[in-house]
Motif scaffolding. Sequence first.
Motif, PDB file in Angstrom:
ATOM      1  N   ILE A 119      66.269 -92.733   8.092  1.00  0.00           N
ATOM      2  CA  ILE A 119      67.459 -92.434   9.130  1.00  0.00           C
ATOM      3  C   ILE A 119      67.285 -90.912   9.385  1.00  0.00           C
ATOM      4  O   ILE A 119      67.257 -90.246  10.538  1.00  0.00           O
ATOM      5  CB  ILE A 119      68.808 -92.741   8.498  1.00  0.00           C
ATOM      6  CG1 ILE A 119      68.981 -94.252   8.786  1.00  0.00           C
ATOM      7  CG2 ILE A 119      69.820 -92.200   9.411  1.00  0.00           C
ATOM      8  CD1 ILE A 119      70.187 -94.900   8.138  1.00  0.00           C
ATOM      9  N   ALA A 120      67.302 -89.973   8.280  1.00  0.00           N
ATOM     10  CA  ALA A 120      67.023 -88.736   8.384  1.00  0.00           C
ATOM     11  C   ALA A 120      65.900 -88.106   9.271  1.00  0.00           C
ATOM     12  O   ALA A 120      65.822 -87.510   9.962  1.00  0.00           O
ATOM     13  CB  ALA A 120      67.009 -88.176   7.017  1.00  0.00           C
ATOM     14  N   GLY A 121      64.616 -89.083   8.991  1.00  0.00           N
ATOM     15  CA  GLY A 121      63.362 -88.547   9.698  1.00  0.00           C
ATOM     16  C   GLY A 121      63.516 -89.043  11.096  1.00  0.00           C
ATOM     17  O   GLY A 121      62.980 -88.194  12.042  1.00  0.00           O
ATOM     18  N   PHE A 122      64.298 -90.262  11.431  1.00  0.00           N
ATOM     19  CA  PHE A 122      64.255 -90.459  12.589  1.00  0.00           C
ATOM     20  C   PHE A 122      65.231 -89.651  13.524  1.00  0.00           C
ATOM     21  O   PHE A 122      64.821 -89.130  14.668  1.00  0.00           O
ATOM     22  CB  PHE A 122      64.807 -92.041  12.759  1.00  0.00           C
ATOM     23  CG  PHE A 122      65.366 -92.501  14.212  1.00  0.00           C
ATOM     24  CD1 PHE A 122      64.744 -92.712  15.199  1.00  0.00           C
ATOM     25  CD2 PHE A 122      66.805 -92.628  14.403  1.00  0.00           C
ATOM     26  CE1 PHE A 122      64.961 -93.217  16.306  1.00  0.00           C
ATOM     27  CE2 PHE A 122      67.275 -92.869  15.561  1.00  0.00           C
ATOM     28  CZ  PHE A 122      66.394 -93.370  16.609  1.00  0.00           C
ATOM     29  N   LEU A 123      66.312 -89.142  12.967  1.00  0.00           N
ATOM     30  CA  LEU A 123      67.221 -88.400  13.583  1.00  0.00           C
ATOM     31  C   LEU A 123      66.564 -86.928  13.912  1.00  0.00           C
ATOM     32  O   LEU A 123      66.695 -86.336  14.892  1.00  0.00           O
ATOM     33  CB  LEU A 123      68.508 -88.128  13.005  1.00  0.00           C
ATOM     34  CG  LEU A 123      69.512 -89.460  12.788  1.00  0.00           C
ATOM     35  CD1 LEU A 123      70.630 -89.166  12.142  1.00  0.00           C
ATOM     36  CD2 LEU A 123      69.892 -89.782  14.393  1.00  0.00           C
ATOM     37  N   ALA A 124      65.872 -86.482  12.892  1.00  0.00           N
ATOM     38  CA  ALA A 124      65.187 -85.158  13.078  1.00  0.00           C
ATOM     39  C   ALA A 124      63.973 -85.164  13.988  1.00  0.00           C
ATOM     40  O   ALA A 124      63.960 -84.288  14.697  1.00  0.00           O
ATOM     41  CB  ALA A 124      64.475 -84.798  11.649  1.00  0.00           C
ATOM     42  N   ALA A 125      63.293 -86.395  14.250  1.00  0.00           N
ATOM     43  CA  ALA A 125      62.330 -86.488  15.363  1.00  0.00           C
ATOM     44  C   ALA A 125      63.133 -86.130  16.627  1.00  0.00           C
ATOM     45  O   ALA A 125      62.338 -85.658  17.762  1.00  0.00           O
ATOM     46  CB  ALA A 125      61.560 -87.750  15.061  1.00  0.00           C
ATOM     47  N   LEU A 126      64.225 -87.099  16.920  1.00  0.00           N
ATOM     48  CA  LEU A 126      64.992 -86.868  18.098  1.00  0.00           C
ATOM     49  C   LEU A 126      65.437 -85.478  18.284  1.00  0.00           C
ATOM     50  O   LEU A 126      65.202 -85.124  19.559  1.00  0.00           O
ATOM     51  CB  LEU A 126      65.965 -87.920  18.086  1.00  0.00           C
ATOM     52  CG  LEU A 126      65.748 -89.171  18.030  1.00  0.00           C
ATOM     53  CD1 LEU A 126      67.078 -90.296  17.949  1.00  0.00           C
ATOM     54  CD2 LEU A 126      64.884 -89.762  19.117  1.00  0.00           C
ATOM     55  N   TRP A 127      65.761 -84.641  17.153  1.00  0.00           N
ATOM     56  CA  TRP A 127      66.357 -83.429  17.405  1.00  0.00           C
ATOM     57  C   TRP A 127      64.899 -82.515  17.638  1.00  0.00           C
ATOM     58  O   TRP A 127      65.025 -81.541  18.556  1.00  0.00           O
ATOM     59  CB  TRP A 127      66.865 -82.848  16.504  1.00  0.00           C
ATOM     60  CG  TRP A 127      68.397 -83.477  15.985  1.00  0.00           C
ATOM     61  CD1 TRP A 127      69.216 -83.871  17.102  1.00  0.00           C
ATOM     62  CD2 TRP A 127      68.887 -83.755  14.634  1.00  0.00           C
ATOM     63  NE1 TRP A 127      70.181 -84.408  16.398  1.00  0.00           N
ATOM     64  CE2 TRP A 127      70.094 -84.334  14.953  1.00  0.00           C
ATOM     65  CE3 TRP A 127      68.210 -83.758  13.353  1.00  0.00           C
ATOM     66  CZ2 TRP A 127      70.995 -84.919  13.892  1.00  0.00           C
ATOM     67  CZ3 TRP A 127      69.282 -84.006  12.241  1.00  0.00           C
ATOM     68  CH2 TRP A 127      70.363 -84.607  12.599  1.00  0.00           C
ATOM     69  N   ASP A 128      63.753 -82.749  17.358  1.00  0.00           N
ATOM     70  CA  ASP A 128      62.762 -82.110  17.744  1.00  0.00           C
ATOM     71  C   ASP A 128      62.265 -82.333  18.950  1.00  0.00           C
ATOM     72  O   ASP A 128      61.617 -81.329  19.834  1.00  0.00           O
ATOM     73  CB  ASP A 128      61.426 -82.679  16.644  1.00  0.00           C
ATOM     74  CG  ASP A 128      61.409 -82.243  15.398  1.00  0.00           C
ATOM     75  OD1 ASP A 128      62.213 -81.235  15.187  1.00  0.00           O
ATOM     76  OD2 ASP A 128      60.614 -82.758  14.393  1.00  0.00           O
ATOM     77  N   LEU A 129      62.637 -83.434  19.531  1.00  0.00           N
ATOM     78  CA  LEU A 129      62.502 -83.532  21.003  1.00  0.00           C
ATOM     79  C   LEU A 129      63.555 -82.970  21.904  1.00  0.00           C
ATOM     80  O   LEU A 129      63.583 -83.092  23.031  1.00  0.00           O
ATOM     81  CB  LEU A 129      62.571 -85.144  21.359  1.00  0.00           C
ATOM     82  CG  LEU A 129      61.195 -85.900  20.807  1.00  0.00           C
ATOM     83  CD1 LEU A 129      61.475 -87.548  20.977  1.00  0.00           C
ATOM     84  CD2 LEU A 129      60.052 -85.466  21.552  1.00  0.00           C
ATOM     85  N   GLN A 130      64.667 -82.294  21.201  1.00  0.00           N
ATOM     86  CA  GLN A 130      65.434 -81.489  21.939  1.00  0.00           C
ATOM     87  C   GLN A 130      66.373 -82.503  22.423  1.00  0.00           C
ATOM     88  O   GLN A 130      67.033 -81.994  23.590  1.00  0.00           O
ATOM     89  CB  GLN A 130      65.133 -80.430  22.787  1.00  0.00           C
ATOM     90  CG  GLN A 130      64.219 -79.407  21.934  1.00  0.00           C
ATOM     91  CD  GLN A 130      63.608 -78.254  22.823  1.00  0.00           C
ATOM     92  OE1 GLN A 130      63.860 -78.206  23.963  1.00  0.00           O
ATOM     93  NE2 GLN A 130      63.112 -77.275  22.286  1.00  0.00           N
ATOM     94  N   PHE A 131      66.681 -83.648  21.969  1.00  0.00           N
ATOM     95  CA  PHE A 131      67.770 -84.770  22.478  1.00  0.00           C
ATOM     96  C   PHE A 131      69.008 -84.176  21.915  1.00  0.00           C
ATOM     97  O   PHE A 131      69.212 -83.695  20.916  1.00  0.00           O
ATOM     98  CB  PHE A 131      67.332 -86.051  22.314  1.00  0.00           C
ATOM     99  CG  PHE A 131      66.332 -86.565  22.668  1.00  0.00           C
ATOM    100  CD1 PHE A 131      65.559 -86.094  23.835  1.00  0.00           C
ATOM    101  CD2 PHE A 131      66.046 -87.778  22.581  1.00  0.00           C
ATOM    102  CE1 PHE A 131      64.438 -86.800  24.340  1.00  0.00           C
ATOM    103  CE2 PHE A 131      64.832 -88.495  23.224  1.00  0.00           C
ATOM    104  CZ  PHE A 131      64.038 -87.893  24.087  1.00  0.00           C
ATOM    105  N   LYS A 132      70.080 -84.254  22.886  1.00  0.00           N
ATOM    106  CA  LYS A 132      71.438 -84.069  22.375  1.00  0.00           C
ATOM    107  C   LYS A 132      71.814 -85.698  21.765  1.00  0.00           C
ATOM    108  O   LYS A 132      72.119 -86.523  22.726  1.00  0.00           O
ATOM    109  CB  LYS A 132      72.561 -83.764  23.368  1.00  0.00           C
ATOM    110  CG  LYS A 132      72.171 -82.218  23.680  1.00  0.00           C
ATOM    111  CD  LYS A 132      73.457 -81.793  24.781  1.00  0.00           C
ATOM    112  CE  LYS A 132      72.809 -82.006  26.192  1.00  0.00           C
ATOM    113  NZ  LYS A 132      73.709 -81.383  27.106  1.00  0.00           N
ATOM    114  N   ILE A 133      71.894 -85.908  20.398  1.00  0.00           N
ATOM    115  CA  ILE A 133      72.233 -87.311  19.873  1.00  0.00           C
ATOM    116  C   ILE A 133      73.787 -86.980  19.350  1.00  0.00           C
ATOM    117  O   ILE A 133      74.177 -86.275  18.785  1.00  0.00           O
ATOM    118  CB  ILE A 133      71.207 -87.335  18.699  1.00  0.00           C
ATOM    119  CG1 ILE A 133      69.824 -87.308  19.153  1.00  0.00           C
ATOM    120  CG2 ILE A 133      71.657 -88.675  18.193  1.00  0.00           C
ATOM    121  CD1 ILE A 133      69.467 -88.457  20.473  1.00  0.00           C
ATOM    122  N   GLY A 134      74.355 -88.044  19.680  1.00  0.00           N
ATOM    123  CA  GLY A 134      75.633 -88.508  18.870  1.00  0.00           C
ATOM    124  C   GLY A 134      75.163 -89.783  18.140  1.00  0.00           C
ATOM    125  O   GLY A 134      74.714 -90.455  18.773  1.00  0.00           O
TER     126      GLY A 134
END
Length: 181
Positions: free
Chosen positions: A104-119
């Motif tokens: 989960i941490a890796g998945f969210l970090a990858a989305l943040w690396d893509l500069q997505f705003k994630i809730g």
Amino acid sequence: AFADLAARLDHAASLPTCRKAVQEACESLDLRYRGGEPVRLLVAERAAFMDRVVAAVWGRFSWDDDIALIAVGGYGRGELHPHSDIDLLILTGRRRLDRYRDNIAGFLAALWDLQFKIGHSARTLGDCIRVARADITVATNLMETRTIAGNGVLERTMLAKTGPDKIWPSHRFFRAKRDEQ
């Protein structure tokens, strides 16, 4: 051309490939907006495209059959406006999330690396019931869901256990929503 961008996003897509596809898709959608295409169509297409990106990133990790990635809220309705948050629920039927914590941490970090705003939230079925019972905003978000990846049965089970007939009868729900406003 838009379909070609989505086709690039299989489970082996690298983050640079995803980043480039997102940039091209956003440019295409912006041009189409300026060209007068209906906004409803564009926000639906943006959501569908982001589903492909998010699923490709999810697919970079090893998951079992007891977890699902679920879109919630407006994104769960299949609507995604430019610069909006991508609201996600990571749901498991297990009693604890420990088994998935690193993924989960890796998945969210990858989305943040893509500069997505994630809730995002990561919850068990029991957590969803407990939090939805206590918070009308969460209960409302859970009404508008769809599975992006993983076990779709988990979403259906969660909906059955958090539905209005279970935790927020109609009269209480509408009163709480009025009070929320």
